[in-house]
Design an enzyme around this catalytic site. Sequence first.
Site, PDB file in Angstrom:
ATOM      1  NE  ARG A  66      -2.308   0.184   3.505  1.00 20.74           N
ATOM      2  CZ  ARG A  66      -3.080   0.034   4.438  1.00 20.74           C
ATOM      3  NH1 ARG A  66      -4.268  -0.131   4.447  1.00 20.74           N
ATOM      4  NH2 ARG A  66      -2.377  -0.044   5.645  1.00 20.74           N
TER       5      ARG A  66
ATOM      6  CE  LYS B  68       2.796 -20.165  11.705  1.00 20.03           C
ATOM      7  NZ  LYS B  68       4.348 -19.899  11.762  1.00 20.03           N
TER       8      LYS B  68
ATOM      9  CG  HIS C  19       9.752 -22.199   7.399  1.00 19.51           C
ATOM     10  ND1 HIS C  19       8.787 -21.952   8.289  1.00 19.51           N
ATOM     11  CD2 HIS C  19      11.027 -22.051   8.178  1.00 19.51           C
ATOM     12  CE1 HIS C  19       9.286 -21.812   9.374  1.00 19.51           C
ATOM     13  NE2 HIS C  19      10.709 -22.320   9.357  1.00 19.51           N
TER      14      HIS C  19
ATOM     15  CE  LYS D 113      13.190 -25.350   9.259  1.00 23.03           C
ATOM     16  NZ  LYS D 113      14.071 -24.152   9.731  1.00 23.03           N
TER      17      LYS D 113
ATOM     18  CD  GLU E 249      11.046 -21.069  17.733  1.00 27.10           C
ATOM     19  OE1 GLU E 249      11.535 -20.203  17.245  1.00 27.10           O
ATOM     20  OE2 GLU E 249       9.899 -21.301  18.091  1.00 27.10           O
TER      21      GLU E 249
ATOM     22  CG  ASP F 122       3.621 -20.012  15.777  1.00 21.76           C
ATOM     23  OD1 ASP F 122       3.405 -19.324  14.815  1.00 21.76           O
ATOM     24  OD2 ASP F 122       4.965 -19.934  16.353  1.00 21.76           O
TER      25      ASP F 122
ATOM     26  CG  HIS G 178       6.431 -25.226  11.364  1.00 20.55           C
ATOM     27  ND1 HIS G 178       6.086 -25.018  10.155  1.00 20.55           N
ATOM     28  CD2 HIS G 178       6.582 -24.479  12.055  1.00 20.55           C
ATOM     29  CE1 HIS G 178       6.245 -23.754   9.919  1.00 20.55           C
ATOM     30  NE2 HIS G 178       6.348 -23.173  11.051  1.00 20.55           N
TER      31      HIS G 178
ATOM     32  CE  LYS H 201       7.637 -18.409  19.358  1.00 22.26           C
ATOM     33  NZ  LYS H 201       8.252 -18.597  18.283  1.00 22.26           N
TER      34      LYS H 201
HETATM   35  C1  BG6 Z   1       7.484 -20.012  12.503  1.00 17.22           C
HETATM   36  C2  BG6 Z   1       6.811 -19.494  13.715  1.00 17.22           C
HETATM   37  O1  BG6 Z   1       6.604 -20.609  11.538  1.00 17.22           O
HETATM   38  O2  BG6 Z   1       8.545 -20.798  12.600  1.00 17.22           O
HETATM   39  C3  BG6 Z   1       7.643 -19.143  14.523  1.00 17.22           C
HETATM   40  O3  BG6 Z   1       5.618 -18.832  13.559  1.00 17.22           O
HETATM   41  C4  BG6 Z   1       8.866 -19.974  14.581  1.00 17.22           C
HETATM   42  O4  BG6 Z   1       7.275 -18.675  15.724  1.00 17.22           O
HETATM   43  C5  BG6 Z   1       9.567 -20.172  13.424  1.00 17.22           C
HETATM   44  O5  BG6 Z   1       9.920 -19.147  15.676  1.00 17.22           O
HETATM   45  C6  BG6 Z   1      10.560 -21.261  13.595  1.00 17.22           C
HETATM   46  O6  BG6 Z   1      11.269 -21.633  12.479  1.00 17.22           O
HETATM   47  P1  BG6 Z   1      12.898 -21.953  12.345  1.00 17.22           P
HETATM   48  O7  BG6 Z   1      13.123 -22.205  10.696  1.00 17.22           O
HETATM   49  O8  BG6 Z   1      13.543 -20.822  12.941  1.00 17.22           O
HETATM   50  O9  BG6 Z   1      12.846 -23.321  13.055  1.00 17.22           O
END
Ligand code: BG6
Length: 500
Positions: free
Chosen positions: A51, A150, A180, A184, A218, A237, A242, A349
């Site tokens: 935008r 997502k 994603h 990997k 994480e 999330d 994933h 996290k």
């Molecule tokens: C994302 C989540 O899809 O994946 C994040 O929204 C998360 O919260 C991330 O931190 C982790 O991805 P990676 O590739 O760092 O393991």
Amino acid sequence: MVSRTIETPPFDLIVFGGTGDLAARKLMPALYHRDQAGQIPADARIIGASRRAMSSEDYVNFVRHALKTFVAADDLTPELEAKFLARISYHAVDAGSAAGWPELAAALADKEDRVRAFYLAVGPDLFKPICEHIAAFKLVTPLARVVVEKPLGHDGASAFEVNEAISKVFAEPQVFRIDHYLGKETVQNLMALRFANRLLEPVWNAMHIDHIQITVAEDLGAGERAGYYDTSGALRDMVQNHMLQLLCLVAMEPPDRFNADEVRDEKLKILKGLVPITPTTSPLVTVRGQYKAGASAGGAVPGYLDELAVAHGTPKGTAESDTETFVAIKAEIANWRWAGVPFYLRTGKRLADRKSEIIVTFRPISHSIFSENAGQIHPNRLVIRLQPDEGVTLLTMIKDPGPGGMRLRQIPLDMTFAGTFGGRNPDAYERLLMDVMRGDQTLFMRRDELAAAWRWIDPILSAWATNHEAPKPYTAGSWGPSASIALIERDGRTWFEDVQ
Ligand code: BG6
């Protein structure tokens, strides 16, 4: 690393949300690296759209800054940078009105016969209006496709709505839903490991496997994303997408061929086979957690609620939230191969470490021929490390070398990919973006897969709501609430710790 680069067909990539974080942090660096590898054809064009009023020149500067920030200095050369930036232009468009669309349409009009990819790097509330404008301005060409990420919905019903809106404009083979994790390297390696080796497949079942753990931990907190994260939580999330995708790849039957539909058919069967979690079973098989202040990544860190207060701009101590930043689940798959084998999933996290791994624990040997003095015989374990230091380790029993009689010892048979192949490990987005241009959907989620994942997740969310299961606090820098340890120890098992 021995790499092979196949040039993609010529394309126009239009990135909605082109001035956003995903574009700067992931998409532009990924495209740059593919250009560096010679994979992007000379006349491919990358068009930022958002935008914000901005000239193409300003946008080129934005991308230049993104490359400087997110590409390693060694990989940035003035020639390559100039070549890449020459592909970039910008159009200001408004998702909610016709403003800017005729200009975007005019910019694309001269190349209607090439691949045209619309990347919606925007919030899901904009998917529908953007798709509608794409249709209204007749931008859907035979080789057009759309890429979405997502959150694809907040639950099954909202995911259905998002997908409906997209499907009004794009047919399913044109829709690329990114997870994603599927891009990997080690995740793809899982398929090579399982289906390109004779060794594993005969023992890959309930007869030989005791249980499987999937940990995606994480050390970072929600931080600046706390505002968004609070509307989501760890289950939506990380698990809905994933972790379930990882589970599918570990558990699925061999597809007849490595192609998009057959791989996704097999994943779908696993999602459908997941045993539903109910308000009665939920307290026994799920654990929610939320971190409080502690120490992580070498220093004192605030708790989730304080991060949330910062994100909301309210005073410390005032934020309240029942959002989980940790979840552990004992999942089961009701099918012939896996009946009775628990899959323990855990993600969170601000945990003690950043590591993602899949641990396959085999059953103990059926009979020991050795005396007790030989020492304990540990069951074999296959550890598949997704990050950091991607690799595979097989924990194996051997004789301790040297004299002293038969003494048994467990050693890791180690295959560290970084060490073995060297070189830069490409980011998941590099692979996925090139697959979009090639039209290969193997590593993207199909609509029915997404729906099936929600069909398993929705009852967990409603069980938590019915039972008023508030998240249990855990100290930042720990391995989550003690209830998660109890979850697995009740079954006489423990969470896997590092290879000794
Ligand atoms: C994302 C989540 O899809 O994946 C994040 O929204 C998360 O919260 C991330 O931190 C982790 O991805 P990676 O590739 O760092 O393991």
